[in-house]
Structure formats: structure tokens, C-alpha cells
Design an enzyme around this catalytic site. Structure first.
Site, PDB file in Angstrom:
ATOM      1  N   ARG A  90       0.861  -1.448   0.065  1.00 46.52           N
ATOM      2  CA  ARG A  90      -0.035   0.155   0.115  1.00 46.52           C
ATOM      3  C   ARG A  90       0.804   1.095   0.027  1.00 46.52           C
ATOM      4  O   ARG A  90       1.643   1.395   0.713  1.00 46.52           O
ATOM      5  CB  ARG A  90      -0.973   0.032   1.114  1.00 46.52           C
ATOM      6  N   ASP A 238      -2.000   9.374   7.407  1.00 44.36           N
ATOM      7  CA  ASP A 238      -1.017   8.395   6.644  1.00 44.36           C
ATOM      8  C   ASP A 238       0.120   8.868   6.286  1.00 44.36           C
ATOM      9  O   ASP A 238       0.990   8.104   6.282  1.00 44.36           O
ATOM     10  CB  ASP A 238      -1.976   7.673   5.474  1.00 44.36           C
ATOM     11  N   LYS A 249      -7.816   9.418   5.273  1.00 42.96           N
ATOM     12  CA  LYS A 249      -8.701   8.877   4.385  1.00 42.96           C
ATOM     13  C   LYS A 249      -9.654   9.580   3.797  1.00 42.96           C
ATOM     14  O   LYS A 249      -9.773  10.842   4.089  1.00 42.96           O
ATOM     15  CB  LYS A 249      -9.559   8.015   5.696  1.00 42.96           C
TER      16      LYS A 249
HETATM   17  O1  MRU Z   1      -7.440   2.664   4.332  1.00 41.17           O
HETATM   18  P1  MRU Z   1      -7.244   2.758   5.784  1.00 41.17           P
HETATM   19  O2  MRU Z   1      -8.341   2.052   6.493  1.00 41.17           O
HETATM   20  O3  MRU Z   1      -5.803   2.030   5.875  1.00 41.17           O
HETATM   21  O4  MRU Z   1      -7.060   4.102   6.014  1.00 41.17           O
HETATM   22  C1  MRU Z   1      -6.890   4.299   7.317  1.00 41.17           C
HETATM   23  C2  MRU Z   1      -6.744   5.725   7.820  1.00 41.17           C
HETATM   24  O5  MRU Z   1      -7.037   6.730   6.711  1.00 41.17           O
HETATM   25  C3  MRU Z   1      -6.345   6.456   9.278  1.00 41.17           C
HETATM   26  O6  MRU Z   1      -7.235   7.497   9.334  1.00 41.17           O
HETATM   27  C4  MRU Z   1      -5.038   6.604   9.493  1.00 41.17           C
HETATM   28  O7  MRU Z   1      -4.427   5.271   8.817  1.00 41.17           O
HETATM   29  C5  MRU Z   1      -4.485   6.575  10.699  1.00 41.17           C
HETATM   30  S1  MRU Z   1      -4.850   5.078  11.762  1.00 41.17           S
HETATM   31  C6  MRU Z   1      -4.019   5.542  13.539  1.00 41.17           C
END
Ligand code: MRU
Length: 343
Positions: A90, A238, A249
Site C-alpha cells: 500500500r 497516513d 482517509k
Molecule cells: O484505508 P485505511 O483504513 O488503512 O485508512 C486508514 C486511515 O486513513 C486512518 O485515518 C490512518 O491510517 C490513521 S490510523 C491511526
């Protein structure tokens, strides 16, 4: 500690709680190869930036643990291949490449002269990454306490709790700490289309912690900010660029804009492992495009007409000017972020 484990090492096997089937099924998957770990990350058995960092670290540990290499050069080659595959699983969350780089630094250390030493040290480093994540999250929760009113309505996006980390959580960790310190918090949880991390995962966690919450559809947050007392928004991240632009997200940017329009503070919970000072601005952050079926289908039901095209960016970038502060394990960073995030 919670009574479930997002990820756990058990005698040469990595166990992951399968987040694709929560909250209706508690199912653990077990993996013994880095290829399986990479696939678990890609298919979102495990997700959330810190959790996928730990998953990559344990994927590397599996490679060393089960290696049949006869010499140092061969185990180095195996580890480099594993790193390459895991890194691509990812692209947006920097925790993934950050964790892999930490493991590779151990291997490249000149004191690692035997295969046994490499095996032990890689596993030890993976455990250190996992353990430090929990401590970091707890400290983020404590550091945020002064920002949370004694009685607060909070909007949260996606899932940033124990499931998105090794344990405790970042933005949901802040909410949990506030609750544990006796603050009366109520949380509006964005459902977070298309994977519904808010409706499925955050609601599951807050139910277990007895934290009052209401699940809303993503498009409703503006309505609630205009018509109800909303005190703050808190989200995870992220990847944070050096100027404070933040990938999180998909839908986070919309939320930040509406919060800005209503003068509502917009906080980002950010472990320093998610801050990428190598990137000057958010324009340099790679945004993952996920499969179309996540949009065309809800569960098994096909909802769009055949022939309509679909776009499915998993993340967006919120420009730094819409972020009130970052809450890290080292303290709170206020604008100008370029100076503050370096500390
Ligand atoms: O696609 P995902 O579910 O991995 O996305 C997660 C997010 O966007 C979270 O907000 C981010 O990783 C922070 S988690 C502490």
C-alpha cells in the site's frame, strides 16, 4: 489493553484479526510468509497506518525466522526481496516504508555477522516497533487532554483506534483518554465509505469502551456542524509532509473545509512515525487508487449501473492551512508547521 489483538507474533506465525468481517465475525488469520502479509495489507485484513507498519515489520521478521539461507549474502538477498514486496503493498501510509527501513538498518549493521544474529535482531526490532506504537498512542492521548473540553461533541473520520494500530489508537485514543479522565465526550462517527471503517470498526470499538457515539453518513457532518454544538474534529493521518499537508482517509479534506467554515478546531493525531519530512508538500504524496468494486458494490450488492465509470482514491490531502494542530507523542505542534514539525 483491549481483549483482542490487531496483530500478534506467536512462535513463528503472525496472527491478524480480520478487519474485513468485523463487527459480525471475530476471525483471526495466521501467516507465515511475507507474501501472505503483503496480501493481508493489500486486501485490508489489517489497515490503518501504524498497524500496517507493524504488519510489514512482522512480515520481515517471518522472512528471517523461516529463512533457509546458508550464508549472509543469501539472507540479505531474501530480506531485500521481502522489503520490496511489502513496500509496494500500500503506497500512501509512510509507516510501512518507515518500519521496513528500521528493519533493514538492523540487517545492514556490520555487527550482524551470523544468520542467527540477523534472525534474532529482526524479530526484536519488530517487537520494539509494535511495543513503541502502544506507548506512543497513550502519550498522544495524554498530550491532547488540554484541548478537549470537559463536555465535548467530537466528529471523527475512519477508524484510528486499537484496530488501526497495535493497540490503543491515535485519534480514537485521544477520545478514549478523555473518556477515561472523566470528560463527557460524545462522538459523531463518519461511516467512511466505501470500506465503512467508521460504521463497522470505530463503532465496534466505542461500543466496547462504553463511549457515547452516533454513526452518521459522511455527507452529514456539515449538517451537524451547522445545527449542533460540535466542539472539535479529530482525525488520524497516513502521511504528513514537512509543511503540514496531510494525507488521510478520503473525505478528510471535505471535513476539514466544513470545520474551517464553522470555526471548529480540526486536530490531527500524528505519531512522529507518520511524519515524512522528506516530502516538502502534500502534492508529493502518492494517493492509492483502490479497486472499483469497493464503490460499485455495497457488500455483495451491485448498486451502480453497468457502464458507469468509477474512481476510488483511498486518501485525500488536507492542506495545512485547514489544520489547527497536530498532536504527536512529543507534544502539540501549532502553525507554522514547517518549523514545529521538525522538533
Ligand atoms: O484505508 P485505511 O483504513 O488503512 O485508512 C486508514 C486511515 O486513513 C486512518 O485515518 C490512518 O491510517 C490513521 S490510523 C491511526
Amino acid at each position: 489493553m483491549t481483549n483482542y489483538h490487531t496483530i500478534e507474533w506467536k512462535n513463528g506465525t503472525v496472527l491478524m484479526l480480520d478487519q474485513r468481517v468485523l463487527p459480525h465475525k471475530i476471525l483471526y488469520q495466521d501467516y507465515t510468509t511475507y507474501q501472505e502479509c503483503a496480501q493481508a495489507i493489500r486486501s485490508m485484513v489489517i489497515r490503518g497506518a501504524p498497524a500496517i507498519g507493524a504488519a510489514a515489520a512482522y512480515g520481515m521478521a517471518l522472512t528471517a525466522y523461516h529463512s533457509t539461507a546458508r550464508n549472509i549474502a543469501d539472507i540479505h538477498a531474501e530480506m531485500h526481496t521481502a522489503a520490496e514486496v511489502l513496500r509496494k503493498s500500500r503506497p500512501t501510509a509512510v509507516n510501512l516504508s518507515w518500519a521496513i527501513a528500521r528493519i533493514m538498518n538492523q540487517i545492514d549493521d556490520e555487527s550482524m555477522k551470523t544468520i542467527e544474529a540477523i534472525r534474532d535482531e529482526v524479530l526484536a526490532e519488530a517487537h520494539r516497533i509494535a511495543q513503541a506504537d502502544v506507548e506512543t498512542n497513550k502519550q498522544i492521548g495524554l498530550n491532547a487532554l488540554p484541548l478537549i473540553p470537559d463536555k465535548a461533541n467530537i466528529i471523527h473520520h475512519c477508524n484510528t483506534g486499537s484496530l488501526a494500530t497495535v493497540d490503543y489508537g491515535t485519534a480514537l485514543g485521544i477520545i478514549r483518554t478523555a473518556h477515561e479522565h472523566g470528560k463527557q465526550v460524545h462522538v459523531y462517527l463518519d461511516e467512511t465509505r466505501p470500506r465503512l471503517q467508521g460504521a463497522r470498526l470505530s463503532a465496534w470499538e466505542l461500543n466496547q469502551q462504553n463511549i457515547p457515539h452516533t454513526v452518521i453518513v459522511d455527507g452529514a457532518s456539515g449538517h451537524f456542524m451547522r445545527t449542533k454544538e460540535v466542539d472539535l474534529c479529530v482525525v488520524g493521518c497516513d502521511r504528513v509532509a514537512a509543511n503540514g499537508d496531510t494525507a488521510n482517509k478520503i473525505g478528510t479534506y471535505n471535513l476539514a473545509l466544513v470545520a474551517h467554515a464553522h470555526n471548529i478546531p480540526f486536530y490531527v493525531a500524528a505519531p512522529t512515525s507518520t511524519i515524512d519530512l522528506k516530502l516538502a508538500t502534500g502534492d508529493e504524496i502518492e494517493i492509492e487508487e483502490r479497486p472499483a468494486h469497493e464503490v460499485t458494490h455495497v457488500g455483495q450488492t451491485h448498486i451502480t449501473p453497468e457502464g458507469s465509470s468509477v474512481a476510488n482514491p483511498a486518501f485525500d490531502v488536507t492542506p495545512a492551512k485547514f489544520i489547527s494542530a497536530f498532536i504527536t507523542e512529543n507534544g502539540i505542534a501549532y502553525p507554522p508547521f514547517k518549523e514545529c514539525l521538525k522538533l
